[in-house]
Design a protein around this motif. Structure first.
Motif, mmCIF file in Angstrom:
data_model
loop_
_atom_site.group_PDB
_atom_site.id
_atom_site.type_symbol
_atom_site.label_atom_id
_atom_site.label_comp_id
_atom_site.label_asym_id
_atom_site.label_seq_id
_atom_site.Cartn_x
_atom_site.Cartn_y
_atom_site.Cartn_z
ATOM 1 N N LEU A 1 0.752 -1.297 -0.124
ATOM 2 C CA LEU A 1 -0.206 -0.078 0.112
ATOM 3 C C LEU A 1 0.845 1.105 0.046
ATOM 4 O O LEU A 1 0.301 2.287 -0.342
ATOM 5 N N LEU A 2 2.108 1.209 0.266
ATOM 6 C CA LEU A 2 3.054 2.415 0.517
ATOM 7 C C LEU A 2 3.407 2.536 -0.754
ATOM 8 O O LEU A 2 4.351 3.671 -0.907
ATOM 9 N N GLN A 3 3.867 1.592 -1.777
ATOM 10 C CA GLN A 3 4.452 1.890 -2.829
ATOM 11 C C GLN A 3 3.738 2.854 -3.864
ATOM 12 O O GLN A 3 2.339 2.801 -3.740
ATOM 13 N N THR A 4 4.623 3.613 -4.655
ATOM 14 C CA THR A 4 3.801 4.528 -5.657
ATOM 15 C C THR A 4 3.366 3.645 -6.873
ATOM 16 O O THR A 4 3.872 2.847 -6.911
ATOM 17 N N SER A 5 2.373 4.160 -7.483
ATOM 18 C CA SER A 5 1.894 3.571 -8.642
ATOM 19 C C SER A 5 2.935 3.468 -9.800
ATOM 20 O O SER A 5 3.516 4.322 -10.197
ATOM 21 N N LYS A 6 2.924 2.299 -10.520
ATOM 22 C CA LYS A 6 3.708 2.280 -11.652
ATOM 23 C C LYS A 6 3.232 2.719 -12.896
ATOM 24 O O LYS A 6 4.098 3.241 -13.786
ATOM 25 N N SER A 7 2.105 3.022 -13.066
ATOM 26 C CA SER A 7 1.262 3.429 -14.186
ATOM 27 C C SER A 7 0.880 4.949 -13.821
ATOM 28 O O SER A 7 0.265 5.289 -12.882
ATOM 29 N N MET B 1 12.383 1.330 -4.106
ATOM 30 C CA MET B 1 13.158 0.225 -4.052
ATOM 31 C C MET B 1 13.314 -0.681 -2.958
ATOM 32 O O MET B 1 12.759 -1.739 -2.864
ATOM 33 N N MET B 2 13.304 -0.027 -1.775
ATOM 34 C CA MET B 2 13.409 -0.566 -0.392
ATOM 35 C C MET B 2 11.784 -1.181 -0.143
ATOM 36 O O MET B 2 11.818 -2.246 0.274
ATOM 37 N N LEU B 3 10.701 -0.539 -0.589
ATOM 38 C CA LEU B 3 9.577 -1.015 -0.332
ATOM 39 C C LEU B 3 9.193 -2.323 -1.207
ATOM 40 O O LEU B 3 8.672 -3.457 -0.992
ATOM 41 N N SER B 4 9.991 -2.361 -2.338
ATOM 42 C CA SER B 4 9.987 -3.454 -3.056
ATOM 43 C C SER B 4 10.435 -4.521 -2.718
ATOM 44 O O SER B 4 10.282 -5.596 -2.566
ATOM 45 N N THR C 1 8.560 -6.008 0.221
ATOM 46 C CA THR C 1 7.420 -6.832 -0.239
ATOM 47 C C THR C 1 7.895 -8.184 -0.736
ATOM 48 O O THR C 1 6.993 -9.248 -0.352
ATOM 49 N N THR C 2 9.155 -8.201 -1.526
ATOM 50 C CA THR C 2 9.554 -9.601 -1.879
ATOM 51 C C THR C 2 9.945 -10.487 -0.652
ATOM 52 O O THR C 2 9.386 -11.580 -0.874
ATOM 53 N N VAL C 3 10.662 -10.005 0.237
ATOM 54 C CA VAL C 3 11.122 -10.881 1.333
ATOM 55 C C VAL C 3 9.869 -11.261 2.231
ATOM 56 O O VAL C 3 9.760 -12.413 2.636
#
Length: 77
Positions: free
Chosen positions: A21-27, A52-55, A58-60
């Motif tokens: 939810l904290l990530q910015t939109s990619k589009s 990138m940190m939030l990404s 999310t992955t981990v």
């Protein structure tokens, strides 16, 4: 043991939801296709940014979530 794994699963799911939810939109939608096309081509490097940190979080957290779900299902069923 089951309760401990369920609590860790709860925290992993909360971290995953919050980081998504904290990530910015990619589009950018229609306005991005009209005005912001050059920024996609010549945009700033996002290797050390907040997104990138939030990404990575999310992955981990998603990997931890999947491993815990599989462990709970295989061990306790």
């Amino acid at each position: 043991m089951h309760t401990v794994l369920m609590v860790i699963l709860l925290f992993a799911s909360i971290f995953m939801i919050v980081s998504i939810l904290l990530q910015t939109s990619k589009s950018d939608g229609l306005s991005g296709s009209i005005a912001g096309g050059a920024e996609q081509l010549f945009g700033k490097k996002k290797s050390n940014t907040y997104d990138m940190m939030l990404s990575r979080v999310t992955t981990v957290s998603s990997i931890v979530y999947i491993v815990l779900v599989l462990a709970i299902v295989t061990v306790f069923n």
